[in-house]
Design a protein around this motif. Structure first.
Motif, short mmCIF file in Angstrom:
data_model
loop_
_atom_site.label_atom_id
_atom_site.label_comp_id
_atom_site.label_asym_id
_atom_site.label_seq_id
_atom_site.Cartn_x
_atom_site.Cartn_y
_atom_site.Cartn_z
N UNK A 252 98.86 52.42 65.20
CA UNK A 252 100.33 52.19 65.49
C UNK A 252 101.16 52.64 66.39
N UNK A 253 101.85 53.46 66.69
CA UNK A 253 102.59 54.33 67.32
C UNK A 253 102.49 55.17 66.33
N UNK A 254 103.09 54.59 65.01
CA UNK A 254 103.11 56.42 64.36
C UNK A 254 102.05 56.95 64.27
N UNK A 255 101.01 56.15 64.20
CA UNK A 255 99.48 56.77 63.69
C UNK A 255 99.19 58.08 64.83
N UNK A 256 99.82 57.56 66.13
CA UNK A 256 99.17 58.05 67.35
C UNK A 256 100.15 59.41 67.46
N UNK A 257 101.23 59.02 67.69
CA UNK A 257 102.63 60.55 67.52
C UNK A 257 102.38 61.38 65.93
N UNK A 258 101.31 60.84 65.21
CA UNK A 258 101.83 61.65 64.00
C UNK A 258 100.64 62.96 64.01
N UNK B 183 100.94 70.02 55.18
CA UNK B 183 100.23 71.01 56.69
C UNK B 183 100.26 70.12 57.83
N UNK B 184 99.75 68.61 57.40
CA UNK B 184 100.62 67.96 58.71
C UNK B 184 101.95 67.87 59.19
N UNK B 185 102.68 67.90 58.59
CA UNK B 185 104.44 68.26 58.54
C UNK B 185 104.34 69.08 59.51
N UNK B 186 104.43 70.16 58.90
CA UNK B 186 103.87 72.06 59.47
C UNK B 186 102.68 72.08 61.54
N UNK B 187 101.98 71.03 61.06
CA UNK B 187 101.02 70.64 62.59
C UNK B 187 102.15 70.63 63.39
N UNK B 188 103.30 68.88 62.90
CA UNK B 188 103.46 68.47 63.51
C UNK B 188 104.98 69.34 64.45
#
Lengths: 373, 355
Positions: free
Chosen positions: A26-32, B239-244
């Motif tokens: 999904x778009x969410x997966x790509x942007x995450x 950590x994903x949040x920090x990367x984003x």
């Protein structure tokens, strides 16, 4: 839009397949994921990844409007509460598309206020209503249909003298009883269909605090964060619903004791000084994070045995103000001055605004009045 | 020239084939022809052309780029002064910030609930549109709202007050002419509004900002109110949040410098419990503290509202008091502020041309 599948966004079919193997659908997966990670997953060069991100972003980004477009729809921005001074302070009434919270001690009138708003929402537009249905999510089993009818008849006697109108009004209020946090969240996430089917113009959640406080003991480590996460999720769903359908959302909250120094509030009268405690004071529950989530906060508190007060504690459009009211058969009735200027006060952090609770129990022997049918 | 093949921005499969064919450094590839590369490395013809084009773009302006990439501090001084800043109508805050919210930098506004972050953002979105002859930037604004606190009635009130303020200041014909075009409707029509419901929509919107800005080059202010709300409850993996968030911060500062605009972000406060005591700190974690160029913290002290400059590369830390009135974000004193038209809102003294 975040859950939009990639194959519907215009991304080429074999790229979709390649990404699907890595659980990116999904778009969410790509942007995450970061662009460098996406290079590895998709097997693309850096410029190609940027192009992919642009394509995916176009598919799920919201539309850009101007403030003038909103301004042109001025008449549809607020829901009048039928309390003139409150409406004037709030520049029209409760905002549609935002969350309004009513918080205060028990027995002060929060549920009465919600029932009154339910009646108002079903009224035709010519009378200041929304001519729509109401969804009332009740977690404390406090809603009373008899009170709804009584209030409607007392507040608008000529309009509801016709029995069909009463029945029609009652049939437009849809009640859901939910008793746990997860139930409430599930209900909210599936509410879109009900809102469309019942042509709902007002959503009430009474109350947010009771289920949350039952299940989360914040003295245990980690629970505070979990609770904040759950509240954040609820707030996000409610904001989405209120924004997309342009309806006001009213929530009720409870009170808690805050340990710490009290903020000096000049609107308290001298009689309370002797009972002041420095070790803690009563304030709105659910903490600092929740105070950020709600857009408007109205605090109800006790003034004396008969009268209560509404304080506008947080609002993007209204100044701090306090209004006196009593609860009557027809619902909330404002007392005191009609002039909004005289109700302005100095306020403070809405999460730390002290709330006056009922102290002592004073009663007058009243004549028993037969209930009207 | 000395770049190794694995560090090139190519697709991973292509890189693997090039390495297996024995190409270690970019200079090994630079003189090859597409068909030769195609046969030696086993990659397709299009991929070979892509590789060679990438190397050519990388290498050729390298010599020239090295010379133009460094800018002298003198040039930077001229640039900084010409960029200007956005006044807030609160002279105390403008003084603390060195003239106003600076263009070309990211400013973060943290604060407790109800203290005035959204009010300040709405005020800035109105103030950026003040015409140049009045000391403003005459630009448009983009307001990215993630919380739903943007209420257009309030912006209309602030716009009306700003127009009244300019009317009092207008002296010469140029200003009077500019004033005729400055109406509440014009101000509202130059304020672009986007409502993002979760972090995915926010990230998508930021990826599309370069396109938006090329369509609307007069935009001088981007407000994200707030950046905290969408990132505070959806993430299991911090950590994903920090990367984003870091990626987001980088993109925003790049936009700010490349397009000469001011980026303003609002952040919330969170309760941190330590040693049995709880206090309020800015949300989104420690690493987010490095993201913005300047950090302003708005807080309550009893019944007063205070603004503290917490982090800035060029200004000293200071605290001032402010208030929110019907006209918007103002100084805490009661008397209205009447500035003379020739007064330059930037408080830093203008340097004479030193070249």
């Amino acid at each position: 839009m975040a859950s939009k599948k990639l194959r519907r966004t215009g991304v080429s079919a074999d790229l979709c397949e390649r990404l699907k193997r890595h659980q990116v659908e999904t778009c969410q997966d790509v942007l995450s994921v970061t662009p460098v990670e996406l290079m590895r997953l998709a097997g693309l060069s850096y410029p190609a990844v940027l192009e992919l991100l642009r394509l995916v972003s176009k598919a799920c980004s919201p539309t850009v409007r101007t403030a003038l477009d909103l301004w042109r729809k001025k008449g549809e921005l607020c829901f009048s509460t039928s309390l003139p001074v409150l409406d004037r302070l709030l520049q029209g009434g409760l905002p549609r598309g935002a969350l309004t919270e009513v918080t205060g001690p028990s027995g002060c009138g929060k549920t009465q206020f919600c029932i009154m708003l339910s009646v108002l929402a079903t009224l035709p537009k010519s009378m200041g209503g929304l001519d729509s249905g109401v969804i009332y999510i009740d977690t404390e089993s406090a809603f009373s249909a008899e009170r709804l009818i009584e209030m409607a008849q007392a507040r608008f006697p000529e309009f509801f003298s016709v029995k069909e109108r009463l029945l029609e009004m009652a049939s437009r209020v849809h009640l859901f009883r939910e008793l746990t946090c997860q139930d409430v969240l599930n209900r909210l996430e599936r509410l879109e269909e009900d809102i469309i089917a019942c042509r709902v113009g007002l959503l009430i959640l009474d109350s947010v605090a009771s289920v949350v406080r039952k299940e989360f003991d914040t003295s245990l480590p980690g629970n505070l964060m979990h609770r904040s996460n759950l509240l954040g999720q609820e707030a996000a769903v409610l904001k989405y619903l209120s924004q997309e359908f342009c309806i006001p959302v009213v929530l009720t909250n409870q009170i808690t004791t805050h340990v710490g120094e009290k903020v000096h509030c000049p609107q308290r009268n001298q009689a309370d000084v002797s009972t002041e405690e420095d070790s803690g004071f009563v304030t709105a529950a659910l903490g600092n994070t929740w105070s950020h989530c709600v857009n408007t906060r109205l605090i109800v508190q006790y003034e004396d045995t008969e009268r209560r007060q509404i304080i506008i504690a947080k609002s993007p459009v209204a100044p701090f103000a306090v209004l006196s009211y009593t609860v009557q058969r027809e619902g909330i009735r404002l007392e005191g001055n009609e002039n909004p200027e005289s109700s302005l006060i100095h306020g403070t952090d809405p999460g730390l605004q002290p709330i006056r609770v009922r102290t002592g129990f004073i009663h007058n022997l009243s004549q028993a009045t037969p209930s009207s049918c | 020239m000395h770049r190794t093949v694995p560090s090139l921005p190519l697709a991973p499969s292509v890189k693997v084939k090039l390495i297996n064919a024995g190409f270690q450094v970019a200079s090994d590839l630079i003189d090859m022809r597409p068909l030769q590369l195609c046969k030696e490395a086993g990659i397709s013809q299009e991929e070979a052309v892509e590789v060679l084009q990438m190397l050519r773009d990388d290498a050729q302006p390298h010599q020239q780029r090295a010379a133009t990439e460094s800018v002298t501090a003198l040039d930077l001084l001229h640039q900084e002064q010409s960029l200007g800043s956005i006044v807030t109508f609160c002279s105390g805050l403008d003084n603390v910030l060195g003239g106003g919210v600076p263009v070309g930098k990211t400013t973060e506004i943290c604060g407790a609930p109800g203290v005035g972050k959204t009010q300040l953002c709405m005020q800035l979105a109105v103030d950026v549109q003040i015409p140049v002859c009045f000391g403003g930037l005459g630009g448009k604004a983009l307001y990215i709202d993630t919380e739903g606190s943007f209420l257009v009635q309030r912006v209309a009130d602030m716009a009306k007050a700003a127009v009244q303020h300019c009317t009092l200041l207008a002296e010469d014909t140029e200003q009077k002419q500019a004033l005729e075009e400055l109406t509440v409707e014009k101000i509202l029509s130059n304020l672009f509004l986007v409502r993002c419901h979760d972090y995915v929509e926010l990230l998508a919107e930021v990826y599309l900002l370069p396109d938006f800005l090329s369509e609307h080059p007069e935009v001088r202010l981007i407000v994200i109110d707030s950046i905290a709300f969408p990132f505070r409850h959806d993430f299991e993996d911090l950590s994903q949040r920090t990367r984003l968030l870091n990626g987001l911060a980088q993109q925003l500062i790049q936009l700010a410098t490349q397009h000469s605009l001011a980026v303003v972000l609002t952040n919330q406060m969170t309760t941190r419990v330590s040693n049995g005591q709880s206090k309020l700190v800015p949300a989104l974690g420690e690493s987010w503290g490095h993201a913005a160029t300047q950090r302003l913290i708005l807080h309550w002290e009893g019944l007063r509202r205070l603004a503290s400059l917490y982090k800035s590369p060029s200004q000293m830390e200071a605290t001032i008091q402010y208030q929110i009135t019907v006209q918007g974000f103002r100084d805490a004193t009661d008397e209205p502020r009447h500035a003379s038209p020739s007064e330059n809102y930037s408080k830093r003294p203008r340097m004479e041309d030193l070249s």
